[in-house]
Design a protein around this motif. Structure first.
Motif, PDB file in Angstrom:
ATOM      1  N   TRP A 127       6.588   9.628  -8.801  1.00 23.48           N
ATOM      2  CA  TRP A 127       5.230  10.090  -8.484  1.00 23.48           C
ATOM      3  C   TRP A 127       5.358  11.430  -7.786  1.00 23.48           C
ATOM      4  CZ3 TRP A 127       1.807   7.582  -4.105  1.00 23.48           C
ATOM      5  CH2 TRP A 127       0.479   8.024  -4.235  1.00 23.48           C
TER       6      TRP A 127
ATOM      7  N   LYS B  49       7.017   3.157  -1.815  1.00 23.31           N
ATOM      8  CA  LYS B  49       6.981   4.513  -2.367  1.00 23.31           C
ATOM      9  C   LYS B  49       8.273   5.249  -2.012  1.00 23.31           C
ATOM     10  CE  LYS B  49       1.946   4.544  -2.304  1.00 23.31           C
ATOM     11  NZ  LYS B  49       0.707   4.993  -1.636  1.00 23.31           N
TER      12      LYS B  49
ATOM     13  N   GLU C 120      -5.752  -0.792  -9.045  1.00 25.67           N
ATOM     14  CA  GLU C 120      -6.134  -0.306  -7.705  1.00 25.67           C
ATOM     15  C   GLU C 120      -7.654  -0.274  -7.536  1.00 25.67           C
ATOM     16  OE1 GLU C 120      -4.174   3.354  -6.634  1.00 25.67           O
ATOM     17  OE2 GLU C 120      -2.329   2.816  -7.672  1.00 25.67           O
TER      18      GLU C 120
ATOM     19  N   TRP D 197      -8.462   2.756   2.389  1.00 20.43           N
ATOM     20  CA  TRP D 197      -8.208   4.205   2.309  1.00 20.43           C
ATOM     21  C   TRP D 197      -9.484   4.969   1.956  1.00 20.43           C
ATOM     22  CZ3 TRP D 197      -6.731   7.583  -2.197  1.00 20.43           C
ATOM     23  CH2 TRP D 197      -7.339   7.132  -3.380  1.00 20.43           C
TER      24      TRP D 197
ATOM     25  N   GLU E  67       0.828  -1.209   0.000  1.00 22.70           N
ATOM     26  CA  GLU E  67       0.000   0.000   0.000  1.00 22.70           C
ATOM     27  C   GLU E  67       0.863   1.261   0.000  1.00 22.70           C
ATOM     28  OE1 GLU E  67      -2.734   0.512   3.310  1.00 22.70           O
ATOM     29  OE2 GLU E  67      -3.948   1.870   2.079  1.00 22.70           O
ATOM     30  N   ASN E  68       1.900   1.296   0.802  1.00 23.29           N
ATOM     31  CA  ASN E  68       2.740   2.502   0.900  1.00 23.29           C
ATOM     32  C   ASN E  68       4.237   2.228   0.956  1.00 23.29           C
ATOM     33  OD1 ASN E  68       0.784   4.804   1.173  1.00 23.29           O
ATOM     34  ND2 ASN E  68       0.081   3.583   2.924  1.00 23.29           N
TER      35      ASN E  68
ATOM     36  N   ASN F 109       0.967   4.259 -14.739  1.00 24.21           N
ATOM     37  CA  ASN F 109      -0.222   4.003 -13.920  1.00 24.21           C
ATOM     38  C   ASN F 109      -0.959   5.309 -13.636  1.00 24.21           C
ATOM     39  OD1 ASN F 109      -1.608   1.961 -12.245  1.00 24.21           O
ATOM     40  ND2 ASN F 109      -0.891   3.142 -10.468  1.00 24.21           N
TER      41      ASN F 109
ATOM     42  N   GLU G   6       0.492   8.681 -11.997  1.00 22.05           N
ATOM     43  CA  GLU G   6      -0.349   9.890 -11.940  1.00 22.05           C
ATOM     44  C   GLU G   6       0.320  11.158 -12.481  1.00 22.05           C
ATOM     45  OE1 GLU G   6      -1.725  10.313  -7.914  1.00 22.05           O
ATOM     46  OE2 GLU G   6      -2.847   8.441  -7.969  1.00 22.05           O
TER      47      GLU G   6
ATOM     48  N   GLN H 236      -5.937   2.627 -12.449  1.00 22.56           N
ATOM     49  CA  GLN H 236      -6.173   2.465 -11.009  1.00 22.56           C
ATOM     50  C   GLN H 236      -7.622   2.050 -10.755  1.00 22.56           C
ATOM     51  OE1 GLN H 236      -5.032   5.969  -8.789  1.00 22.56           O
ATOM     52  NE2 GLN H 236      -2.903   5.868  -9.469  1.00 22.56           N
TER      53      GLN H 236
ATOM     54  N   HIS I 219       5.359  -0.531  -6.463  1.00 24.25           N
ATOM     55  CA  HIS I 219       4.560   0.698  -6.585  1.00 24.25           C
ATOM     56  C   HIS I 219       5.120   1.712  -5.608  1.00 24.25           C
ATOM     57  CE1 HIS I 219       0.856   3.129  -6.920  1.00 24.25           C
ATOM     58  NE2 HIS I 219       0.921   3.251  -5.612  1.00 24.25           N
TER      59      HIS I 219
ATOM     60  N   GLN J 266       3.832  11.564  -2.031  1.00 25.37           N
ATOM     61  CA  GLN J 266       4.638  10.709  -1.145  1.00 25.37           C
ATOM     62  C   GLN J 266       6.116  10.662  -1.559  1.00 25.37           C
ATOM     63  OE1 GLN J 266       1.173   7.663  -0.999  1.00 25.37           O
ATOM     64  NE2 GLN J 266       2.139   7.435   1.006  1.00 25.37           N
TER      65      GLN J 266
ATOM     66  N   TRP K  50      -7.679  -2.464  -4.368  1.00 24.37           N
ATOM     67  CA  TRP K  50      -6.910  -1.645  -3.405  1.00 24.37           C
ATOM     68  C   TRP K  50      -7.404  -1.907  -1.979  1.00 24.37           C
ATOM     69  CZ3 TRP K  50      -2.390  -0.123  -4.733  1.00 24.37           C
ATOM     70  CH2 TRP K  50      -1.675   0.789  -3.936  1.00 24.37           C
TER      71      TRP K  50
ATOM     72  N   HIS L 260     -10.373   3.677  -9.219  1.00 27.34           N
ATOM     73  CA  HIS L 260     -11.067   3.940  -7.946  1.00 27.34           C
ATOM     74  C   HIS L 260     -12.418   4.534  -8.316  1.00 27.34           C
ATOM     75  CE1 HIS L 260      -7.474   3.226  -5.555  1.00 27.34           C
ATOM     76  NE2 HIS L 260      -6.798   3.977  -6.407  1.00 27.34           N
TER      77      HIS L 260
HETATM   78  C1  XIL Z   1      -2.909   5.552  -0.924  1.00 25.60           C
HETATM   79  C2  XIL Z   1      -2.806   4.683   0.314  1.00 25.60           C
HETATM   80  O1  XIL Z   1      -3.831   3.708   0.268  1.00 25.60           O
HETATM   81  C3  XIL Z   1      -2.935   5.503   1.566  1.00 25.60           C
HETATM   82  O2  XIL Z   1      -2.671   4.728   2.715  1.00 25.60           O
HETATM   83  C4  XIL Z   1      -1.952   6.679   1.516  1.00 25.60           C
HETATM   84  O3  XIL Z   1      -2.151   7.498   2.654  1.00 25.60           O
HETATM   85  C5  XIL Z   1      -2.138   7.471   0.247  1.00 25.60           C
HETATM   86  O4  XIL Z   1      -1.993   6.626  -0.872  1.00 25.60           O
HETATM   87  N1  XIL Z   1      -3.335   6.058  -5.960  1.00 25.60           N
HETATM   88  C6  XIL Z   1      -2.170   5.395  -5.701  1.00 25.60           C
HETATM   89  C7  XIL Z   1      -1.950   4.785  -4.376  1.00 25.60           C
HETATM   90  O5  XIL Z   1      -1.363   5.221  -6.611  1.00 25.60           O
HETATM   91  O6  XIL Z   1      -0.599   4.762  -4.013  1.00 25.60           O
HETATM   92  C8  XIL Z   1      -2.754   5.479  -3.308  1.00 25.60           C
HETATM   93  O7  XIL Z   1      -2.600   4.803  -2.066  1.00 25.60           O
HETATM   94  C9  XIL Z   1      -4.196   5.544  -3.725  1.00 25.60           C
HETATM   95  C10 XIL Z   1      -4.349   6.333  -4.988  1.00 25.60           C
END
Ligand code: XIL
Length: 484
Positions: free
Chosen positions: A114, A77, A273, A325, A73-74, A204, A159, A241, A110, A117, A317, A243
């Motif tokens: 970016w 990064k 994701e 998240w 998840e993180n 991505n 992104e 992704q 991942h 982060q 995700w 979402h």
């Molecule tokens: C999110 C995580 O889920 C969170 O815990 C963090 O605080 C922020 O990032 N796109 C992405 C992911 O590429 O890395 C992100 O993940 C969600 C959106």
């Protein structure tokens, strides 16, 4: 045969016995197994809570039983891997890679370049093109190099496109774009390829599930991929992704159109994701029809995924609505396959139904055999084994179930299990300190007991097929049982 050789003698024994002991077809019914048979990878993230050992044990049991691809998840990064300039921290990433290897999961990395982060220290070099190029090159070279051969695929750039109606590069709030310009993307792919020539390399992004209209983010991606291919920039995949929300009914077909456009360019499209959230305010008010609708959308994405030959990975995700998240940051809720109690939702059944409706013989894989069946890197540690998957390699065994009442399994370190009716006996020198855990076929723990002098009463468990794990000291036995 490769896989059979890789099994320890111990695991092979339990696998053979397991197959003889129950209906092999039922045992295969995890997402993971159906995905593997179709040459595809379906998975979820390991949440940050997992890395911090702050998650329920169900999480990992379900994760490794149900899925065959994983992403952090993180923890991979920029800010996690290079918190100080040229001082790298690979500890958590290593933990995941080890877990993946022990359980036969493909790993996605991942993410490398970016705008979000990024470690704070990078901002000290704002606007300094040559320095930022050196920083990014060093980061990519060392991170990709550290896991060379162990990470199948990287999100090289994440992104980088803005949210304007006429899509273009994200030109603000991106230390990379503002300091370097668009060439940071091309360079990032080249450096990643140099560091691990076998890794697949993805671009991505989000909102590329919104269709290929002129000026859209998706069209912009396709144009860039064309340019990259023409210029020999080593991109192999795009990640959508995805979402989305429950109301976004057109998105599965948009993803199909994007897959087809990328197929013409020889590039894979992965869903990286996915979550399909409800508005946060609807928590507690959702009806069976709402969950069915969510399942219907998951099903459509899975249908598209299985029907498009240049799609390879389907990553959600999150695993459970208890850790997502969406609630924390997105004003959405309950977007995943398992609810807060780790119960599979209708969406889970929909994914399974889609997989079953697309027989393995009809699903094409974008991957060569070397990727689908990589050399086994599993450590010889037998404490945690996923026999559900390994069993498939020995399904042609001729060992048959011979007795209904009493079953006996022997393992080399002097422990054996006997099942008589609904009582399970652990025999052998270490029996009295043994721990028995029983999981259902979806990997959910349903029984756990220890220190009972080797006698375990399973009468609370309903009739059916289960996986049992017995541990005693460093010895462990995992096998399937049928309780009737
Ligand atoms: C999110 C995580 O889920 C969170 O815990 C963090 O605080 C922020 O990032 N796109 C992405 C992911 O590429 O890395 C992100 O993940 C969600 C959106």
């Amino acid at each position: 045969m490769k896989k059979i050789h890789a099994l320890s003698h111990f695991a092979l024994c339990t696998a053979i016995i397991g197959v003889g002991f129950m209906n092999a077809q039922a045992a295969d019914e995890t997402i993971r197994q159906l995905a593997k048979e179709r040459g595809r990878f379906i998975g979820t993230i390991l949440n940050s809570e997992w890395f911090n050992d702050a998650i329920e044990p169900e999480f990992e049991e379900i994760h490794k039983t149900q899925f065959n691809v994983v992403v952090a998840e993180n923890e991979m990064k920029f800010d996690a891997t290079e918190p100080k300039e040229d001082e790298f921290n690979f500890e958590k990433g290593d933990k995941m890679v080890k877990y993946a290897q022990a359980n036969g999961l493909r790993v996605r990395g991942h993410a490398l370049a970016w705008h979000s982060q990024v470690a704070n220290w990078v901002n000290n070099y704002k606007g300094q093109k040559q320095k930022l190029l050196a920083v990014l090159k060093n980061h990519i070279t060392k991170v990709v190099g550290h896991w060379k051969g162990q990470i199948a695929e990287w999100d090289v750039v994440n992104e980088a496109i803005n949210d304007d109606y006429n899509a273009d590069w994200r030109s603000t709030n991106s230390v990379w774009y503002e300091g370097i310009g668009a060439e940071f993307l091309d360079s990032a792919f080249v450096w990643a390829h140099e560091a691990d020539p076998d890794a697949e390399l993805c671009y991505n992004d989000y909102s590329i599930e919104w269709g290929l209209r002129e000026g859209s983010k998706a069209s912009f991606v396709v144009e860039q991929v064309k340019r990259w291919k023409k210029n020999n920039i080593p991109i192999t995949c795009v990640g959508t992704q995805t979402h989305i929300e429950i109301a976004h009914e057109t998105t599965p077909q948009n993803v199909r159109a994007l897959a087809k456009a990328l197929a013409e360019l020889g590039v894979t499209l992965n869903i990286t994701e996915l979550d399909i959230g409800f508005p946060k305010g609807s928590a507690g008010k959702l009806t069976a029809a709402d969950y069915a609708k969510q399942g219907h959308l998951y099903r459509q994405f899975m249908d598209v995924f299985l029907e498009e030959p240049n799609m390879g990975e389907f990553v959600i995700w999150g695993l459970t609505d208890a850790h997502s998240w969406l609630d924390e940051q997105q004003g959405k809720t309950e977007g995943l396959l398992f609810d807060k109690q780790y119960k599979p939702k209708p969406a889970y059944d929909s994914v399974m139904a889609s997989l079953k409706a697309h027989p393995a013989s009809e699903v094409k894989t974008p991957y060569p055999d070397s990727i689908l069946n990589p050399p086994d890197t599993t450590a010889k540690d037998t404490t945690v084994k996923d026999t559900t998957v390994k069993d498939t390699t020995v399904r042609d065994t001729t060992v048959k179930d011979t007795s209904d009442a009493i079953k006996m399994f022997a393992i080399p370190n002097n422990i054996s299990i006997h099942i008589a009716g609904r009582t399970l006996f652990v025999m052998g020198t270490a029996a009295k300190d043994s721990k028995v855990e029983v999981f259902d076929m979806q990997g959910r723990p349903i029984f756990s007991m220890e220190n009972s002098k080797g006698v375990f009463d399973l009468s609370s468990i309903a009739d059916g097929l289960y996986v049992v794990r017995v541990r005693s000291g460093s010895a462990s036995l995992v096998t399937r049982i049928s309780i009737r």
